[in-house]
Write a protein that holds these residues in place. Structure first.
Motif, short mmCIF file in Angstrom:
data_model
loop_
_atom_site.label_atom_id
_atom_site.label_comp_id
_atom_site.label_asym_id
_atom_site.label_seq_id
_atom_site.Cartn_x
_atom_site.Cartn_y
_atom_site.Cartn_z
N ALA A 1 44.93 24.57 63.02
CA ALA A 1 45.07 23.39 63.95
C ALA A 1 45.33 22.06 63.72
CB ALA A 1 44.13 23.81 65.15
N GLN B 1 51.38 21.12 66.36
CA GLN B 1 52.14 21.43 67.62
C GLN B 1 52.38 22.90 67.75
OE1 GLN B 1 52.92 20.77 64.49
NE2 GLN B 1 54.31 22.15 63.56
N TRP B 2 51.61 23.86 67.07
CA TRP B 2 51.68 25.30 67.47
C TRP B 2 50.79 25.67 68.50
CZ3 TRP B 2 50.85 28.31 61.74
CH2 TRP B 2 51.91 28.05 61.09
N THR B 3 50.98 26.78 69.11
CA THR B 3 50.27 27.28 70.29
C THR B 3 48.89 27.78 69.54
OG1 THR B 3 51.16 29.59 70.04
CG2 THR B 3 52.41 27.89 71.51
N LYS B 4 48.21 28.18 70.38
CA LYS B 4 46.66 28.85 70.18
C LYS B 4 47.25 30.12 69.40
CE LYS B 4 42.42 28.01 71.98
NZ LYS B 4 41.56 27.66 73.12
N GLN B 5 48.02 30.78 69.94
CA GLN B 5 48.37 32.29 69.35
C GLN B 5 48.69 32.09 68.07
OE1 GLN B 5 47.34 34.76 71.03
NE2 GLN B 5 47.89 36.10 69.03
N GLN B 6 49.88 31.08 67.73
CA GLN B 6 50.54 31.14 66.51
C GLN B 6 49.29 30.71 65.54
OE1 GLN B 6 53.27 28.28 67.96
NE2 GLN B 6 54.69 29.22 66.38
#
Ligand SMILES: Nc1ncnc2c1ncn2[C@@H]1O[C@H](COP(=O)(O)OP(=O)(O)OP(=O)(O)O)[C@@H](O)[C@H]1O
Ligand SMILES: [Mg+2]
Lengths: 298, 277
Positions: free
Chosen positions: A105, A110-115
């Motif tokens: 993280a 910029q990634w989502t939590k899922q990514q």
């Protein structure tokens, strides 16, 4: 050499010796590491390996000298340089998975939590951690599993340079073997550069493209750079049959046994140390490499 | 008996001890003589006066039943239910305590992270800390001119020290490796404080908070005896003035129970933030 991916230029580290004076760990050490190389550094305890690593990580500043990565002088720690600490340094209040997502993280904000979670799980899988183990706290894992998490955390961040300080020092021989294989598996197929400290000659031969040899301190020097002329992929059982294996191994043993002491430096003032390149190749058609074997005692 | 678990055995023993204790207490209180039964000598010298003796447990239990079945009645300034009185006390403790936490924890962070701040503030802490919180009371009453706020101030001042010292100690003791992990991940100072230092130091901080709430509850009783008006401390004192020892004993027990509950709440928090290295 000046165009190396990572170039260490005239690095000097001095510490106060506690008696009002100061002692020099190493002085004007210079060497380079190419992109995608796996480099191990071998040397006796106290010669300054961890000191070099901490400087490369940006966790401490040298007395003088510069380190350039991609031509840029580095200052302070960076996500481009991942570190696997000897004592794992996992955060004990987080689960295994959270220890990895924590880093991911930070690396990919910029990634989502899922990514972030998917990416982390994928890397934990690469080092053989699956199932409910990833939801446990580090205190509930074995030493080997903890080190795997630590490696996964570092690799999941996809740093340009990976620094490993005796990552397998505290592990038994069997576990060491498996994790070494996993390390190679994760590293191959990337263009990541690895710089690893070890005390184990066989580990270094198995993993490295090149081994840097340090003389004893104080005033230690990076005396030689030994190319490991063994084809990849390597396995523990096949490399010993290669004609170069024992020649290289003997050379390393000789160095650590005798010449690391004989070469133990005195202060050299302004001279710059570059390691001497040693290439040992006994395979056919490599006879012209003979002159470079002068360092090998017959 | 062998089949009982350790917990059951302990519980059984506790109940037994309680019953024996109550029985001995009940028995050791001589039945009060009625006026007719007094001898003439006793009547003349007054030694046989029906004085306020220590009540037997049966009387205390009856009182407890009466009080607890209607804890929130309010019949004027000197006659409020035990629930209201305890409510006042808890309110004062919580306000003073939370204000103290609001200051102690950030300040403790500062002291723990900066050696200069530690050295600069330490002399003040060392001098202020041993002062009995009640010693502040006259000054507080004079400056603040309000008994309610003064009581809260006394709670504030007594609960700040354990939290401050434990936070500073916990923060200073965070393993360098963990801080290095934060550094190699390029976390900013605020992110590092919240995601690494706070969880790492949390067990020590919460231990300080637990000590503080204990001290605050001890001090509120004394403070309310001084300032009067409302609160469990005032209630105890008032019942003593009324020579109602039954109520005094009952409220002492209530103080114990509430103190235990406050401690248990912090104990729960402590378990939540604990980690094994
Ligand atoms: N902060 C420090 N202050 C003073 N001396 C230090 C400090 N850190 C390291 N040294 C000294 O520098 C020298 C090199 O230490 P370093 O930790 O780099 O050794 P090392 O090669 O990693 O040894 P090992 O293989 O045992 O880990 C040692 O003599 C050590 O005592
Ligand atoms: Mg070391």
């Amino acid at each position: 050499m000046a165009s190396s991916f990572l170039s260490i230029e005239r690095l000097t580290q001095r510490y106060p010796d506690g008696k009002g004076g100061e002692f020099t760990v190493f002085e004007n050490a210079s060497f380079g590491i190419e992109k995608g190389e796996f480099v191990c550094i071998l040397g006796h305890s106290g010669c300054g390996k961890s000191t070099i690593m901490n400087i490369l990580a940006g966790l401490s500043d040298p007395t003088s000298g510069v380190i350039k990565m991609d031509g840029q002088a580095i200052s302070g720690p960076s996500l481009d340089r991942g570190v696997v600490f000897q004592n794992y340094s996992l955060l004990p209040w987080l689960t295994t998975l959270k220890n990895v997502t924590f880093g991911v993280a930070a690396r990919f904000p910029q990634w989502t939590k899922q990514q972030v979670t998917d990416h982390s799980i994928a890397f934990l899988e690469k080092v053989g951690l699956t199932g409910d183990a990833i939801y446990r706290k580090p205190s509930q894992l074995s030493g080997g599993m903890r080190q795997r998490v630590s490696i996964a955390r570092a690799f999941a961040n996809e740093p340009k340079l990976l620094l490993l300080d005796e990552p397998f020092g505290a592990l038994d021989a069997l576990t060491r073997g498996t994790i070494q294989d996993e390390l190679i598996k994760v590293w191959s197929g990337t263009d990541q550069t690895v710089f690893m400290i070890t005390h184990d000659i066989d580990e270094a031969i198995l993993l490295a493209d090149r081994i840097l040899l340090m003389t004893n301190g104080p005033n230690a020097r990076v005396a030689e750079s030994v190319e490991i002329t063994l084809p990849r992929p390597r396995t523990r059982t096949t490399i010993v049959e290669h004609p170069n294996y024992y020649a290289i191994r003997n050379h390393l043993v000789q160095f650590l046994g005798e010449r690391s002491v004989l070469l133990a430096g005195e202060s050299v003032g302004d001279e710059t140390h570059r390691p001497e390149t040693v290439r040992i190749d006994k395979t056919e058609g490599a006879a012209d490499a003979e002159p470079l074997l002068r360092a090998v005692p017959k | 008996m062998e089949t009982l678990s350790e917990n059951k055995k302990a519980a059984l023993l506790s109940v037994l001890l309680l019953l024996v204790g109550l029985f001995v207490w009940e028995m050791s209180i001589p039945a009060q003589k009625t006026v007719e039964a007094l001898t003439e000598y006793e009547r003349l010298t007054g030694t046989g006066q029906p004085k306020a003796g220590v009540p037997p447990p049966s009387q205390v239990i009856a009182k407890a039943w009466e009080q607890l079945s209607n804890p929130f009645y309010d019949a004027g300034p000197n006659d409020k239910g035990i629930g209201i009185q305890i409510g006042y006390s808890i309110y004062r403790v919580l306000v003073g305590y939370l204000l103290a936490a609001l200051i102690a924890i950030p300040l403790g962070f500062l002291i723990g992270m900066s050696r200069v701040a530690h050295k600069a503030l330490n002399p003040f802490i060392q001098v202020l800390r041993p002062i009995s919180p009640l010693a502040w009371m006259p000054l507080a009453l004079f400056v603040i001119q309000d008994s309610e706020a003064s009581a809260i101030f006394v709670i504030f001042i007594c609960s700040i020290w354990p939290m401050l010292i434990n936070t500073a100690f916990g923060v200073a003791g965070v393993r360098e490796d963990w801080v290095n992990v934060a550094r190699t991940h390029e976390l900013g100072p605020l992110k590092t404080a919240f995601t690494v230092i706070l969880p790492a130091a949390a067990p020590t901080i919460v231990t300080g908070m637990r000590i503080s709430i204990g001290i605050a509850w001890l001090v509120i009783v004394a403070a309310e005896m001084l300032v009067g008006g409302t609160g469990i401390g005032y209630y105890v004192w008032n019942e003593w003035n009324n020579l109602d020892l039954t109520s005094v004993i009952f409220s002492i027990l209530m103080i114990g129970v509430v103190g235990m509950l406050l401690d248990a709440a912090l104990g729960l928090l402590q378990r939540r933030v604990a980690y094994v290295e």
